[in-house]
Motif scaffolding. Structure first.
Motif, short mmCIF file in Angstrom:
data_model
loop_
_atom_site.label_atom_id
_atom_site.label_comp_id
_atom_site.label_asym_id
_atom_site.label_seq_id
_atom_site.Cartn_x
_atom_site.Cartn_y
_atom_site.Cartn_z
N SER A 136 0.83 -1.21 0.00
CA SER A 136 0.00 0.00 0.00
C SER A 136 0.86 1.26 0.00
O SER A 136 0.56 2.23 -0.70
CB SER A 136 -0.93 -0.01 1.22
N THR A 137 1.95 1.25 0.76
CA THR A 137 2.82 2.44 0.82
C THR A 137 3.51 2.70 -0.52
O THR A 137 3.90 3.84 -0.81
CB THR A 137 3.91 2.29 1.90
N ARG A 138 3.64 1.68 -1.36
CA ARG A 138 4.31 1.84 -2.65
C ARG A 138 3.32 1.95 -3.81
O ARG A 138 3.72 2.01 -4.98
CB ARG A 138 5.28 0.67 -2.90
N GLY A 139 2.05 1.95 -3.48
CA GLY A 139 1.04 2.09 -4.52
C GLY A 139 0.82 0.84 -5.34
O GLY A 139 0.31 0.90 -6.46
N TRP A 140 1.18 -0.33 -4.79
CA TRP A 140 0.95 -1.60 -5.47
C TRP A 140 -0.44 -2.13 -5.15
O TRP A 140 -1.00 -1.83 -4.08
CB TRP A 140 1.98 -2.65 -5.05
N ARG A 141 -1.00 -2.93 -6.05
CA ARG A 141 -2.31 -3.54 -5.82
C ARG A 141 -2.14 -5.00 -5.41
O ARG A 141 -1.39 -5.74 -6.03
CB ARG A 141 -3.16 -3.45 -7.09
N VAL A 142 -2.83 -5.42 -4.36
CA VAL A 142 -2.79 -6.79 -3.87
C VAL A 142 -4.14 -7.44 -4.12
O VAL A 142 -5.17 -6.95 -3.66
CB VAL A 142 -2.45 -6.84 -2.36
N GLU A 143 -4.13 -8.56 -4.84
CA GLU A 143 -5.36 -9.28 -5.15
C GLU A 143 -5.21 -10.73 -4.70
O GLU A 143 -4.33 -11.45 -5.18
CB GLU A 143 -5.64 -9.24 -6.65
N VAL A 144 -6.03 -11.14 -3.76
CA VAL A 144 -5.94 -12.51 -3.22
C VAL A 144 -6.46 -13.50 -4.26
O VAL A 144 -7.57 -13.36 -4.78
CB VAL A 144 -6.74 -12.63 -1.91
N ASP A 145 -5.67 -14.51 -4.55
CA ASP A 145 -6.04 -15.54 -5.52
C ASP A 145 -6.68 -16.76 -4.85
O ASP A 145 -7.63 -17.33 -5.37
CB ASP A 145 -4.82 -15.98 -6.33
N SER A 146 -6.12 -17.17 -3.73
CA SER A 146 -6.70 -18.30 -2.99
C SER A 146 -6.33 -18.16 -1.52
O SER A 146 -5.32 -17.55 -1.17
CB SER A 146 -6.20 -19.64 -3.55
N ILE A 147 -7.17 -18.76 -0.68
CA ILE A 147 -7.00 -18.57 0.76
C ILE A 147 -7.51 -19.79 1.51
O ILE A 147 -8.53 -20.37 1.15
CB ILE A 147 -7.75 -17.28 1.21
N SER A 148 -6.77 -20.18 2.54
CA SER A 148 -7.20 -21.24 3.45
C SER A 148 -6.96 -20.72 4.86
O SER A 148 -5.81 -20.55 5.29
CB SER A 148 -6.41 -22.53 3.20
N GLU A 149 -8.04 -20.44 5.57
CA GLU A 149 -7.92 -19.80 6.89
C GLU A 149 -7.55 -20.80 7.97
O GLU A 149 -7.90 -21.98 7.90
CB GLU A 149 -9.23 -19.10 7.23
N GLY A 150 -6.85 -20.30 8.98
CA GLY A 150 -6.49 -21.13 10.13
C GLY A 150 -7.66 -21.30 11.07
O GLY A 150 -8.58 -20.47 11.10
N ASP A 151 -7.64 -22.36 11.85
CA ASP A 151 -8.75 -22.65 12.77
C ASP A 151 -8.91 -21.57 13.83
O ASP A 151 -10.02 -21.29 14.29
CB ASP A 151 -8.52 -24.01 13.44
N ALA A 152 -7.78 -20.96 14.24
CA ALA A 152 -7.82 -19.93 15.29
C ALA A 152 -7.56 -18.54 14.73
O ALA A 152 -7.31 -17.60 15.48
CB ALA A 152 -6.79 -20.26 16.37
N GLY A 153 -7.62 -18.41 13.41
CA GLY A 153 -7.32 -17.14 12.77
C GLY A 153 -6.07 -17.25 11.92
O GLY A 153 -5.40 -18.29 11.90
#
Length: 355
Positions: A136-153
């Motif tokens: 964000s500080t460098r003006g880049w864009r982050v787009e999540v492609d895939s995600i697997s969440e942890g049981d506790a976060g």
């Protein structure tokens, strides 16, 4: 480093050849290729011309300094130019030194929980947030492609595309094992635990020239998991592609099977390209014994110690007592030091080449 004039002339000759050819070319593909080469050569040619002007000015000032009537006037300018010349020569040397062809590319960022169970997943979440804030500080864009969440976060695994100018050049040294030492929120006794997460940064290169034969891949479809109720995927739209010669597996779980196949194939090409890069990097690293490369994914590269509020990068022996700021995305002190180390290694390569 005294750069050979023949090498400098070679750069200028090629730059002028490309400029002349650009004015005469009519083929679209050739124009694109020449425009790309011109953009790469222009900063080098500008720096070489700047160095040539400074050297010519040095000769003139030395001649003036030899004249009693002009010596006093020339002395101050000559001293200032002598102080500036090494920086100009270093700038040119860095531009001439072997450099990463993917320096300016966007990147695929992969963060995975390692040893440490729930705490490792929480730490993976901290790392991804750190990179997102830095982007964000460098003006880049982050787009999540895939995600697997942890049981506790946090995340068991999260993969994202970071788009912007020079992303890979700044983040490529982040690949490896990141270790955290802290007291988990679930630890009643206040004992410090050590957990780990792995980071991989791969260049996202357009039009990657990687040939994949149909006989070398297996494509499986499966039902993507949903959040329940009306969101449950009732068709086998998710795609898994296995590259049989290497064992590389890529998946995509969007709603469209066609989109998933395209995404999984693109991811496979990126990973095969990265595998080739790593082989080349390993060969170069063996040749020069550099401390910093593109990052061995199994190497422990950094420790985040919460009780002492410090971050240590083990490759260059750098310790910063600013852990909260680093986790908030203030990565430049670490990245700049790693890039400087890499530049020193590249300059050593160039010096060896010139004898």
């Amino acid at each position: 480093m005294r750069l050979p004039q023949a090498r400098l002339d070679q750069v200028l000759d090629r730059f002028h050849q490309v400029e002349a050819r650009m004015g005469a070319a009519s083929d679209g593909a050739e124009i694109v290729r020449l425009s790309k080469e011109h953009a790469e050569l222009k900063p080098v040619a500008d720096a070489v011309n700047g160095l040539a002007r400074a050297r010519a000015e040095m000769t003139d000032l030395e001649a003036m300094a030899a004249d009693p009537d002009m010596a006093e006037m020339a002395a101050e300018e000559l001293e200032a130019l002598k102080a500036r010349l090494p920086d100009l020569e270093r700038e040119v040397a860095l531009l001439l030194a072997p450099r990463d062809a993917d320096e300016n590319a966007s990147a695929v960022l992969e963060v995975r929980a390692g040893t440490g169970g729930d705490e490792a997943a929480l730490f993976a979440g901290d790392l991804f947030r750190m990179y997102s804030r830095y982007a964000s500080t460098r003006g880049w864009r982050v787009e999540v492609d895939s995600i697997s969440e942890g049981d506790a976060g946090g995340y068991k695994e999260i993969i994202a595309t970071v788009t912007g100018d020079g992303v890979f050049g700044r983040l490529k040294f982040e690949s490896g094992v990141h270790r955290v030492q802290r007291v988990p929120v679930t630890e009643a006794g206040g004992r410090i635990h050590t957990s780990a997460a792995t980071v991989a940064v791969l260049p996202e290169v357009e039009d990657v020239e990687i040939e994949i034969h149909d006989k070398d891949i297996r494509i499986d479809t499966f039902r993507a998991s949903g959040s329940g109720g009306q969101h449950v995927n009732k068709t086998d739209s998710a795609v898994r592609i296995t590259h049989l010669p290497t064992g590389i597996v890529t998946t995509s779980s969007e709603k469209s099977q066609h989109v998933n196949r395209d995404k999984a194939m693109k991811a496979l090409r990126i990973r095969l390209y990265d595998q080739q890069r790593q082989a080349k990097d390993a060969a170069r690293s063996d040749a020069r014994k550099s401390q910093v490369g593109s990052g061995d994914r199994s190497e422990r590269i950094r420790t985040y110690n919460f009780p002492q509020g410090r971050v240590t990068d083990h490759r260059i022996g750098l310790t910063l007592h600013s852990l909260p700021q680093v986790l908030e995305g203030e990565l430049d002190p670490l990245l700049n030091a790693l890039i400087a180390e890499d530049q020193a290694a590249r300059l050593a390569d160039l010096e060896a080449e010139f004898g």
